[in-house]
Design a protein around this motif. Structure first.
Motif, PDB file in Angstrom:
ATOM      1  N   ARG A   1     -71.405 -54.465  42.447  1.00  0.00           N
ATOM      2  CA  ARG A   1     -72.719 -54.480  42.201  1.00  0.00           C
ATOM      3  C   ARG A   1     -72.973 -55.770  41.289  1.00  0.00           C
ATOM      4  NH1 ARG A   1     -74.417 -48.969  39.625  1.00  0.00           N
ATOM      5  NH2 ARG A   1     -76.252 -50.320  38.964  1.00  0.00           N
ATOM      6  N   ARG A   2     -71.951 -56.079  40.603  1.00  0.00           N
ATOM      7  CA  ARG A   2     -71.919 -57.459  39.764  1.00  0.00           C
ATOM      8  C   ARG A   2     -71.984 -58.659  40.584  1.00  0.00           C
ATOM      9  NH1 ARG A   2     -70.806 -57.839  34.603  1.00  0.00           N
ATOM     10  NH2 ARG A   2     -69.758 -59.716  35.024  1.00  0.00           N
ATOM     11  N   LYS A   3     -71.422 -58.609  41.904  1.00  0.00           N
ATOM     12  CA  LYS A   3     -71.581 -59.743  42.543  1.00  0.00           C
ATOM     13  C   LYS A   3     -73.108 -60.082  43.132  1.00  0.00           C
ATOM     14  CE  LYS A   3     -66.948 -60.196  44.384  1.00  0.00           C
ATOM     15  NZ  LYS A   3     -66.138 -60.072  45.825  1.00  0.00           N
ATOM     16  N   GLN A   4     -73.793 -58.652  43.510  1.00  0.00           N
ATOM     17  CA  GLN A   4     -75.000 -58.726  44.017  1.00  0.00           C
ATOM     18  C   GLN A   4     -76.111 -59.228  42.794  1.00  0.00           C
ATOM     19  OE1 GLN A   4     -76.235 -58.316  47.066  1.00  0.00           O
ATOM     20  NE2 GLN A   4     -78.202 -58.785  46.118  1.00  0.00           N
ATOM     21  N   LEU A   5     -75.605 -58.599  41.609  1.00  0.00           N
ATOM     22  CA  LEU A   5     -76.409 -59.140  40.575  1.00  0.00           C
ATOM     23  C   LEU A   5     -76.219 -60.515  40.100  1.00  0.00           C
ATOM     24  CD1 LEU A   5     -78.087 -58.119  38.154  1.00  0.00           C
ATOM     25  CD2 LEU A   5     -76.091 -57.441  36.830  1.00  0.00           C
ATOM     26  N   ILE A   6     -75.553 -61.326  40.435  1.00  0.00           N
ATOM     27  CA  ILE A   6     -75.224 -62.621  40.222  1.00  0.00           C
ATOM     28  C   ILE A   6     -76.096 -63.459  41.098  1.00  0.00           C
ATOM     29  CG2 ILE A   6     -73.603 -64.626  40.408  1.00  0.00           C
ATOM     30  CD1 ILE A   6     -71.398 -62.842  39.349  1.00  0.00           C
ATOM     31  N   GLU A   7     -76.124 -62.891  42.476  1.00  0.00           N
ATOM     32  CA  GLU A   7     -76.849 -63.546  43.351  1.00  0.00           C
ATOM     33  C   GLU A   7     -78.409 -63.392  42.815  1.00  0.00           C
ATOM     34  OE1 GLU A   7     -76.236 -62.265  47.616  1.00  0.00           O
ATOM     35  OE2 GLU A   7     -74.180 -61.616  46.862  1.00  0.00           O
ATOM     36  N   ASP A   8     -78.779 -62.042  42.492  1.00  0.00           N
ATOM     37  CA  ASP A   8     -79.911 -61.765  42.177  1.00  0.00           C
ATOM     38  C   ASP A   8     -80.661 -62.510  40.964  1.00  0.00           C
ATOM     39  OD1 ASP A   8     -80.407 -59.968  44.078  1.00  0.00           O
ATOM     40  OD2 ASP A   8     -79.747 -58.004  42.752  1.00  0.00           O
ATOM     41  N   VAL A   9     -79.717 -62.862  39.990  1.00  0.00           N
ATOM     42  CA  VAL A   9     -79.924 -63.464  38.752  1.00  0.00           C
ATOM     43  C   VAL A   9     -80.243 -65.086  39.295  1.00  0.00           C
ATOM     44  CG1 VAL A   9     -78.990 -64.561  36.699  1.00  0.00           C
ATOM     45  CG2 VAL A   9     -78.948 -62.004  37.151  1.00  0.00           C
ATOM     46  N   ALA A  10     -79.382 -65.543  40.098  1.00  0.00           N
ATOM     47  CA  ALA A  10     -79.226 -67.219  40.453  1.00  0.00           C
ATOM     48  C   ALA A  10     -80.568 -67.143  41.017  1.00  0.00           C
ATOM     49  CB  ALA A  10     -78.145 -67.402  41.434  1.00  0.00           C
TER      50      ALA A  10
ATOM     51  N   ILE B   1     -67.754 -62.724  51.845  1.00  0.00           N
ATOM     52  CA  ILE B   1     -67.214 -64.157  51.582  1.00  0.00           C
ATOM     53  C   ILE B   1     -67.793 -64.974  52.323  1.00  0.00           C
ATOM     54  CG2 ILE B   1     -65.007 -65.614  51.487  1.00  0.00           C
ATOM     55  CD1 ILE B   1     -63.566 -63.127  50.846  1.00  0.00           C
ATOM     56  N   VAL B   2     -68.057 -64.893  53.558  1.00  0.00           N
ATOM     57  CA  VAL B   2     -68.501 -65.795  54.495  1.00  0.00           C
ATOM     58  C   VAL B   2     -70.046 -65.777  54.577  1.00  0.00           C
ATOM     59  CG1 VAL B   2     -68.644 -66.490  56.875  1.00  0.00           C
ATOM     60  CG2 VAL B   2     -66.614 -65.677  55.967  1.00  0.00           C
ATOM     61  N   ASN B   3     -70.782 -64.968  54.740  1.00  0.00           N
ATOM     62  CA  ASN B   3     -72.168 -64.572  54.575  1.00  0.00           C
ATOM     63  C   ASN B   3     -73.067 -64.520  53.460  1.00  0.00           C
ATOM     64  OD1 ASN B   3     -71.732 -64.872  57.842  1.00  0.00           O
ATOM     65  ND2 ASN B   3     -71.114 -62.618  57.485  1.00  0.00           N
ATOM     66  N   THR B   4     -72.522 -64.426  52.327  1.00  0.00           N
ATOM     67  CA  THR B   4     -73.359 -64.169  51.014  1.00  0.00           C
ATOM     68  C   THR B   4     -72.667 -64.947  50.053  1.00  0.00           C
ATOM     69  OG1 THR B   4     -72.066 -62.452  49.898  1.00  0.00           O
ATOM     70  CG2 THR B   4     -73.388 -61.930  51.793  1.00  0.00           C
ATOM     71  N   ALA B   5     -73.472 -65.106  48.990  1.00  0.00           N
ATOM     72  CA  ALA B   5     -72.969 -66.027  47.915  1.00  0.00           C
ATOM     73  C   ALA B   5     -72.032 -65.041  47.041  1.00  0.00           C
ATOM     74  CB  ALA B   5     -74.306 -66.390  47.047  1.00  0.00           C
ATOM     75  N   ALA B   6     -71.216 -64.161  47.462  1.00  0.00           N
ATOM     76  CA  ALA B   6     -70.472 -63.567  46.690  1.00  0.00           C
ATOM     77  C   ALA B   6     -69.447 -64.351  45.776  1.00  0.00           C
ATOM     78  CB  ALA B   6     -69.373 -62.541  47.772  1.00  0.00           C
ATOM     79  N   TRP B   7     -69.352 -63.912  44.542  1.00  0.00           N
ATOM     80  CA  TRP B   7     -68.596 -64.648  43.603  1.00  0.00           C
ATOM     81  C   TRP B   7     -67.169 -64.668  44.003  1.00  0.00           C
ATOM     82  CZ3 TRP B   7     -65.267 -63.564  39.170  1.00  0.00           C
ATOM     83  CH2 TRP B   7     -65.228 -64.572  38.363  1.00  0.00           C
ATOM     84  N   GLY B   8     -66.404 -65.744  43.958  1.00  0.00           N
ATOM     85  CA  GLY B   8     -65.080 -65.889  44.036  1.00  0.00           C
ATOM     86  C   GLY B   8     -64.231 -65.768  42.914  1.00  0.00           C
ATOM     87  N   GLY B   9     -62.873 -65.219  42.995  1.00  0.00           N
ATOM     88  CA  GLY B   9     -62.011 -64.916  41.829  1.00  0.00           C
ATOM     89  C   GLY B   9     -60.444 -65.321  42.116  1.00  0.00           C
TER      90      GLY B   9
END
Length: 300
Positions: A50-59, A226-234
């Motif tokens: 959900r945090r990764k999705q949140l990062i996308e939403d905020v961006a 990882i490939v298809n979204t703006a999922a945050w990398g760690g």
């Protein structure tokens, strides 16, 4: 004297419209930051998905607002420019029948003074905001990082906050080594490597709701994201990238010693900056570059 009044009135209205627009923009930005904070508080810290999705939403929200504000300012400039052209024609015609007209230089000087006053007010607002932030976590983190980097003759190179920041920072570092890999390629290769080495990554991924290790299906979905979204990398993705590139990756932080993944490789490390307080959601990666002074010295 009528010609002076006719020329100054549209200019005063233009400046007032611009100030009102900027005032509304500042208000909307404050409201957005409050909304972002509320969104952040609503997502548990351990809920990585959900945090990764949140990062996308905020961006997306920040990008949409930035574009909206830019378009509104551009529209105001175009509208004002057109009005000024019309006003100029009207004033010039009126001036043909008026004696003892005031010199044009005085009007130009008046415009410059008004613009200078607006610029001074804007700079004062910026200064006030900087003073308010002097004790903030972001400012303190930037100060610590600046000292750490200066000792190595480096400085931060800003990377956009759009969910791709880690991959963009890697992309930027690779350019220095004349290796031109795009963000899309880095994401694709990362996902492929992780899928081919499941046993090295799966034990470190857990379902935030149950605490159980990811199922094969969940792991597959993670790699697809990882490939298809703006999922945050760690750190897991950095580990994969170090093996793919056969290069160490060093991550500099303000309050902890640097982390190095891929120490087994002898190539020149890629250097990233990890920032905890860069934006509303905190975590962000930047790249680094040589300080201009040290770059000049090395070239002399």
């Amino acid at each position: 004297m009528e010609s002076v009044t006719a020329e100054e009135l549209p200019e005063e209205e233009e400046e007032e419209e611009q100030e009102q627009l900027l005032k509304r923009h500042r208000k909307e930005k404050k409201e957005l930051q409050a909304k972002i904070q509320s969104m952040k508080n609503a997502v548990p810290k351990n809920d990585k998905k959900r945090r990764k999705q949140l990062i996308e939403d905020v961006a997306k929200l920040e990008g949409e607002m930035e574009q909206k504000h830019r378009e509104e300012l551009e529209h105001l400039k175009l509208t004002s420019h057109a009005k000024n052209k019309i006003d100029s024609v009207v004033v010039n015609i009126a001036c043909l029948d008026i004696e003892n007209q005031q010199p044009r230089i005085s009007k130009a000087q008046k415009r410059r003074e008004k613009k200078a006053a607006l610029e001074k007010e804007r700079e004062e607002r910026i200064a006030e905001a900087e003073i308010e932030n002097l004790s903030g976590a972001r400012h303190l983190e930037n100060q610590k990082l600046a000292r750490i980097l200066a000792a190595r003759h480096l400085e931060i190179k800003q990377i956009p906050s759009d969910g791709h920041c880690m991959y963009r920072a890697i992309e930027d570092q690779l350019k220095e080594q004349e290796c031109l890999l795009t963000v899309a390629t880095l994401r694709s290769q990362t996902a492929e490597y992780m899928q081919n080495h499941v046993e090295d990554f799966l034990p470190f991924l857990t379902n935030p709701n149950t605490g159980d290790i990811y199922t094969p299906e969940e792991f597959g979905k993670y790699c697809d994201d990882i490939v298809n979204t703006a999922a945050w990398g760690g750190q897991l993705e950095l580990r994969a990238l170090s093996h793919i590139l056969q290069t160490p990756i060093e991550v500099i932080q303000a309050d902890s010693p640097p982390i190095v993944v891929g120490e087994e490789y002898s190539n020149k490390p890629l250097t990233l900056i990890y920032m905890r307080h860069a934006y509303g959601l905190g975590e962000h990666y930047n790249s680094v570059k040589q300080l201009m002074d040290s770059a000049t010295e090395n070239g002399s």
